[in-house]
Scaffold this motif. Structure first.
Motif, PDB file in Angstrom:
ATOM      1  N   ILE A 236      14.050  -7.067  14.507  1.00 41.21           N
ATOM      2  CA  ILE A 236      14.962  -5.964  14.865  1.00 41.21           C
ATOM      3  C   ILE A 236      14.469  -4.683  14.191  1.00 41.21           C
ATOM      4  O   ILE A 236      14.066  -4.709  13.029  1.00 41.21           O
ATOM      5  CB  ILE A 236      16.392  -6.292  14.396  1.00 41.21           C
ATOM      6  CG1 ILE A 236      16.889  -7.499  15.190  1.00 41.21           C
ATOM      7  CG2 ILE A 236      17.327  -5.100  14.548  1.00 41.21           C
ATOM      8  CD1 ILE A 236      17.987  -8.234  14.506  1.00 41.21           C
TER       9      ILE A 236
ATOM     10  N   SER B 246       7.274 -10.423   5.310  1.00 41.74           N
ATOM     11  CA  SER B 246       8.515 -10.829   5.979  1.00 41.74           C
ATOM     12  C   SER B 246       8.532 -10.453   7.466  1.00 41.74           C
ATOM     13  O   SER B 246       9.341 -10.979   8.223  1.00 41.74           O
ATOM     14  CB  SER B 246       9.722 -10.231   5.246  1.00 41.74           C
ATOM     15  OG  SER B 246       9.766 -10.795   3.946  1.00 41.74           O
TER      16      SER B 246
ATOM     17  N   ASN C 148      10.678 -12.516  10.340  1.00 36.11           N
ATOM     18  CA  ASN C 148      11.992 -11.896  10.512  1.00 36.11           C
ATOM     19  C   ASN C 148      12.406 -11.886  11.985  1.00 36.11           C
ATOM     20  O   ASN C 148      11.709 -12.401  12.858  1.00 36.11           O
ATOM     21  CB  ASN C 148      12.029 -10.501   9.874  1.00 36.11           C
ATOM     22  CG  ASN C 148      11.196  -9.484  10.625  1.00 36.11           C
ATOM     23  OD1 ASN C 148      10.739  -9.728  11.740  1.00 36.11           O
ATOM     24  ND2 ASN C 148      10.983  -8.333  10.022  1.00 36.11           N
ATOM     25  N   GLN C 149      13.565 -11.288  12.233  1.00 35.46           N
ATOM     26  CA  GLN C 149      14.099 -11.285  13.605  1.00 35.46           C
ATOM     27  C   GLN C 149      13.563 -10.123  14.434  1.00 35.46           C
ATOM     28  O   GLN C 149      13.997  -9.933  15.566  1.00 35.46           O
ATOM     29  CB  GLN C 149      15.628 -11.226  13.566  1.00 35.46           C
ATOM     30  CG  GLN C 149      16.272 -12.537  13.125  1.00 35.46           C
ATOM     31  CD  GLN C 149      16.051 -13.661  14.112  1.00 35.46           C
ATOM     32  OE1 GLN C 149      15.978 -13.424  15.321  1.00 35.46           O
ATOM     33  NE2 GLN C 149      15.927 -14.869  13.624  1.00 35.46           N
TER      34      GLN C 149
ATOM     35  N   THR D  54       4.885  -6.434   4.533  1.00 33.79           N
ATOM     36  CA  THR D  54       5.286  -5.371   5.464  1.00 33.79           C
ATOM     37  C   THR D  54       4.661  -4.043   5.054  1.00 33.79           C
ATOM     38  O   THR D  54       3.957  -3.397   5.831  1.00 33.79           O
ATOM     39  CB  THR D  54       6.828  -5.255   5.449  1.00 33.79           C
ATOM     40  OG1 THR D  54       7.365  -6.564   5.662  1.00 33.79           O
ATOM     41  CG2 THR D  54       7.328  -4.304   6.520  1.00 33.79           C
TER      42      THR D  54
ATOM     43  N   GLN E  60      13.049  -3.532   7.897  1.00 39.36           N
ATOM     44  CA  GLN E  60      11.598  -3.452   8.095  1.00 39.36           C
ATOM     45  C   GLN E  60      11.132  -2.035   8.454  1.00 39.36           C
ATOM     46  O   GLN E  60      10.112  -1.568   7.937  1.00 39.36           O
ATOM     47  CB  GLN E  60      11.101  -4.463   9.126  1.00 39.36           C
ATOM     48  CG  GLN E  60      11.519  -4.220  10.561  1.00 39.36           C
ATOM     49  CD  GLN E  60      10.755  -5.101  11.549  1.00 39.36           C
ATOM     50  OE1 GLN E  60       9.778  -5.745  11.198  1.00 39.36           O
ATOM     51  NE2 GLN E  60      11.203  -5.125  12.789  1.00 39.36           N
TER      52      GLN E  60
ATOM     53  N   HIS F 259      18.646  -2.577   9.233  1.00 43.03           N
ATOM     54  CA  HIS F 259      17.719  -3.686   8.996  1.00 43.03           C
ATOM     55  C   HIS F 259      16.490  -3.042   8.341  1.00 43.03           C
ATOM     56  O   HIS F 259      16.099  -1.937   8.707  1.00 43.03           O
ATOM     57  CB  HIS F 259      17.392  -4.372  10.318  1.00 43.03           C
ATOM     58  CG  HIS F 259      18.627  -4.912  10.986  1.00 43.03           C
ATOM     59  ND1 HIS F 259      18.856  -6.252  11.149  1.00 43.03           N
ATOM     60  CD2 HIS F 259      19.721  -4.284  11.483  1.00 43.03           C
ATOM     61  CE1 HIS F 259      20.034  -6.429  11.736  1.00 43.03           C
ATOM     62  NE2 HIS F 259      20.569  -5.247  11.957  1.00 43.03           N
TER      63      HIS F 259
ATOM     64  N   VAL G  40      -1.394 -12.195  -7.662  1.00 39.38           N
ATOM     65  CA  VAL G  40      -1.589 -11.231  -8.747  1.00 39.38           C
ATOM     66  C   VAL G  40      -0.602 -11.580  -9.860  1.00 39.38           C
ATOM     67  O   VAL G  40       0.607 -11.669  -9.635  1.00 39.38           O
ATOM     68  CB  VAL G  40      -1.369  -9.787  -8.237  1.00 39.38           C
ATOM     69  CG1 VAL G  40      -1.420  -8.800  -9.394  1.00 39.38           C
ATOM     70  CG2 VAL G  40      -2.429  -9.448  -7.195  1.00 39.38           C
TER      71      VAL G  40
ATOM     72  N   SER H 248      10.289  -2.503  -0.107  1.00 35.27           N
ATOM     73  CA  SER H 248      11.754  -2.403  -0.007  1.00 35.27           C
ATOM     74  C   SER H 248      12.429  -2.418  -1.372  1.00 35.27           C
ATOM     75  O   SER H 248      13.635  -2.187  -1.458  1.00 35.27           O
ATOM     76  CB  SER H 248      12.302  -3.532   0.863  1.00 35.27           C
ATOM     77  OG  SER H 248      11.928  -4.786   0.336  1.00 35.27           O
TER      78      SER H 248
ATOM     79  N   GLU I  89      -3.075 -10.687  -1.056  1.00 35.53           N
ATOM     80  CA  GLU I  89      -1.855 -11.313  -0.533  1.00 35.53           C
ATOM     81  C   GLU I  89      -1.762 -12.756  -1.010  1.00 35.53           C
ATOM     82  O   GLU I  89      -2.724 -13.506  -0.943  1.00 35.53           O
ATOM     83  CB  GLU I  89      -1.850 -11.246   1.008  1.00 35.53           C
ATOM     84  CG  GLU I  89      -0.834 -12.131   1.697  1.00 35.53           C
ATOM     85  CD  GLU I  89       0.626 -11.960   1.234  1.00 35.53           C
ATOM     86  OE1 GLU I  89       1.049 -10.833   0.933  1.00 35.53           O
ATOM     87  OE2 GLU I  89       1.310 -13.008   1.138  1.00 35.53           O
ATOM     88  N   ARG I  90      -0.567 -13.106  -1.471  1.00 38.77           N
ATOM     89  CA  ARG I  90      -0.334 -14.453  -1.982  1.00 38.77           C
ATOM     90  C   ARG I  90      -0.435 -15.529  -0.895  1.00 38.77           C
ATOM     91  O   ARG I  90      -0.953 -16.620  -1.098  1.00 38.77           O
ATOM     92  CB  ARG I  90       1.075 -14.485  -2.594  1.00 38.77           C
ATOM     93  CG  ARG I  90       1.558 -15.837  -3.028  1.00 38.77           C
ATOM     94  CD  ARG I  90       2.964 -15.753  -3.558  1.00 38.77           C
ATOM     95  NE  ARG I  90       3.894 -15.241  -2.554  1.00 38.77           N
ATOM     96  CZ  ARG I  90       5.144 -14.893  -2.798  1.00 38.77           C
ATOM     97  NH1 ARG I  90       5.618 -14.962  -4.023  1.00 38.77           N
ATOM     98  NH2 ARG I  90       5.928 -14.463  -1.845  1.00 38.77           N
TER      99      ARG I  90
END
Ligand SMILES: Cc1cc2nc3c(=O)[nH]c(=O)nc-3n(C[C@H](O)[C@H](O)[C@H](O)COP(=O)(O)OP(=O)(O)OC[C@H]3O[C@@H](n4cnc5c(N)ncnc54)[C@H](O)[C@@H]3O)c2cc1C
Length: 580
Positions: free
Chosen positions: A109, A102, A106-107, A29, A558, A556, A243, A546, A50-51
């Protein structure tokens, strides 16, 4: 056009340069936002690692198919915690593991949290994080698609994050829910994101979906293919690479982050990369403390236990884990009023697919949660009914009405539709930890949220359950038939506590494991990062995701995470322009 169009410009581990100006760890995110903003600086090179994969299929854009419970697990990582003493079971903690993190699962929202919450962060010793400081960063990344959106409240020109108010699916049950709320004194709020809205009430939610009703993850919003192609010279995006640690060197009395060690997911390729200017960890609430600890930054005793040389003793790394814990009351409703219909009636699935493809409406928009009810349990009487009181009191619970069973299992009786109310504790007092199980970067973390370990968390949940029962009473009064499916046996404390122990889950809002707080802050063993998001005692290293929330916001997460990344980018740019 295919087959002549360019593929997304991913860089292989073997093609990574030896050195970049900025290295961003974690393309989730926050990582996507930072990669966009920093690579826009002229003559600046950026590496994003990015993994997870890119995983950009059509289905990954359809809201319902890509949401957590419908995803096939290839883009999410399951983590099981140790058994929680208060509830007697362990929990699956999902998070996205793909470009966009995520926001891919995610939803969708979009809630920012209240003005007062940011002002409290600031007052706790974090200058630059009050509402007036962060407001512009929210607006900057938003492009609100709703006709007539108030430009003082929502960004309408931002090029990135598309935002739209939900359009009602399952209208009847939602309208009855709103009616019941209004009857008992929880007014309908037009826009829960407006800083002037009453903090207590119920309101429709905003979602991050684009004009085609596709999921608008931060990958699609901030690193779309066109942008990634146009910046391919100075922005290198590496997926499927992990990483393992940050290399930190000691120079006389200073610790300086010099670079990172990464390995491809296949384990076949390894690389050390240097950062000329800074390394920014955006690996999320589990990944960021994990990398710090593997790099020797964390609680000294714990690092020594695993044979890791202590570079910097920072007790708060991996401490102060906060999460929104929820308890679900469920009712039986007609099949057509619930997402269960999609599973049990195959023809409905095809009708809904048609509606989505041709009109951009219907159940494939993932209308699991469309409405939020915010209340303060301080203002509820012993029956759970709201009383008039201090208008400035902040909500401490969010009740999430869902067109599905929000209990802790997907394996429930699906012979009818289900409508449930997830009672979520917005300001938990219980705090947990993220710890290593080994110095091996591939070993699972020990995540212990210690849900409900603080006795102060029980009373608001009990009050919230009583309020939900009153809302259900109200819906019945309005003629809406709700049959009990999973409700408490009684309303006395003991019955409610038994129910809380049995019907609970996470709301996936983990945070604060690298919290921003004064270094010597007494609560929580100090901070990990300062208000500039710099790791205490290590130059050239920031955390921006976060995990830095001073404490979990009653929102929420994000949108606040995107805001943290925007603020971080602004600080980096500002600092750079001062130096040049
Ligand atoms: C199922 C679910 C539903 C949710 N619903 C909502 C919602 O509707 N609305 C809302 O506002 N919030 C929601 N949330 C919460 C919100 O999405 C997250 O809090 C937020 O997106 C976290 O952002 P982040 O940048 O901190 O971490 P992430 O987005 O998780 O990004 C971290 C990234 O780092 C990568 N990474 C980790 N370790 C490494 C490593 N060692 N090397 C390289 N890369 C690494 C990960 O693969 C991941 O992509 C939900 C979360 C989940 C899991």
């Amino acid at each position: 056009m295919w087959p002549f169009s360019n593929a997304y410009p991913e860089v292989r581990v073997s093609d990574i340069q030896d050195e970049y100006d900025y290295i961003i760890v974690g393309g989730g995110t926050a990582g996507c936002v930072l990669a966009n903003r920093l690579s826009a600086i002229p003559r600046t090179t950026v590496l994003l690692v990015e993994r997870g994969p890119l995983a950009d299929s059509w289905a990954s854009r359809v809201p319902l198919f890509s949401s957590d419970f419908a995803s096939n697990g290839s883009r999410t990582q399951l983590r099981t915690t140790e058994h929680q003493p208060e509830t007697g079971h362990s929990y699956e903690l999902l998070n996205g593991s793909a470009l966009g993190g995520s926001t891919r699962v995610n939803q969708m929202i979009y809630t920012r949290g209240l003005k007062a919450e940011y002002d409290m962060w600031k007052a706790s010793g974090c200058p630059g994080w009050g509402w007036n400081d962060v407001k512009a960063s929210f607006l900057k990344s938003e492009k609100c698609l709703d006709a007539g959106a108030d430009s003082d409240v929502h960004g309408t020109l931002g090029v990135c994050f598309r935002l739209t108010l939900c359009c009602f699916v399952f209208t009847k049950v939602l309208v009855r829910t709103i009616d019941a709320c209004e009857d008992i004194g929880l007014p309908k709020v037009d826009d829960v994101n407006s800083p002037t809205h009453p903090a207590i009430g119920c309101g429709l939610l905003h979602f991050t979906r684009d004009q085609n009703q596709h999921r608008h993850s931060t990958y699609r919003a901030f690193l779309p293919k066109d942008l990634a192609l146009s910046r391919r010279q100075n922005l290198h995006i590496v997926t499927n690479a992990i990483v393992e640690k940050v290399q930190i060197e000691k120079h006389s009395d200073k610790l300086v982050a010099r670079g990172i060690d990464l390995v491809s997911r296949s384990g076949k390729e390894m690389k050390s990369v240097a950062a000329r200017k800074e390394i920014i960890l955006c690996a999320g609430p589990f990944g960021s403390p994990h990398i710090l600890m593997l790099s020797g930054v964390g609680p000294a005793d714990h690092l020594k236990e695993h044979g890791i040389a202590v570079v910097k003793d920072l007790p708060a790394v991996g401490s102060n884990l906060e999460d929104h814990f929820g308890v679900s009351i469920a009712y039986r409703v007609p099949m057509a009023h619930s997402l269960v219909a999609l599973e049990k009636r195959p023809w409905i699935f095809f009708i809904e697919l048609f509606r989505y493809l041709f009109y951009g409406t219907g159940m494939l928009l993932a209308p699991v949660l469309q409405l939020a009810i915010f209340a303060s349990t301080l203002l509820l009487d012993h029956q759970g009914l709201p009383q008039k009181g201090n208008a400035n009191v902040l909500p401490d619970i969010e009740i999430m009405p869902m067109a599905y069973d929000s209990g802790n299992s997907t394996n429930f009786d699906k012979s009818t539709g289900v409508y449930s109310f997830l009672n979520v504790l917005l300001r938990p007092k219980s705090k947990g930890t993220v710890r290593l199980s080994s110095s091996d970067p591939n070993a699972a973390l020990r995540i212990d949220p210690r849900y409900l370990s603080n006795p102060a968390d029980w009373a608001p949940l009990r009050a919230s359950l009583r309020l939900t029962l009153r809302i259900a009473d109200g819906m019945r009064k309005h003629g809406y038939a709700l049959d009990n499916m999973q409700v408490p046996q009684g309303e006395d404390d003991e019955s409610l506590d038994n129910f809380i122990r049995r019907r609970n889950r996470t709301a996936y809002h983990y945070s604060s494991t690298c919290r921003m707080a004064p270094k010597e802050d007494a609560s929580g063993g100090g901070g990990v990062v300062d208000p500039q998001l710099k790791v205490f005692g290590v130059e050239g290293l920031r955390v921006a995701d976060s995990s830095v929330f001073t404490w979990v916001l009653g929102a929420h997460l994000q949108a606040p995470t995107v805001c943290v990344a925007e603020r971080c980018a602004e600080m980096v740019v500002e600092e750079r322009s001062m130096k040049e």
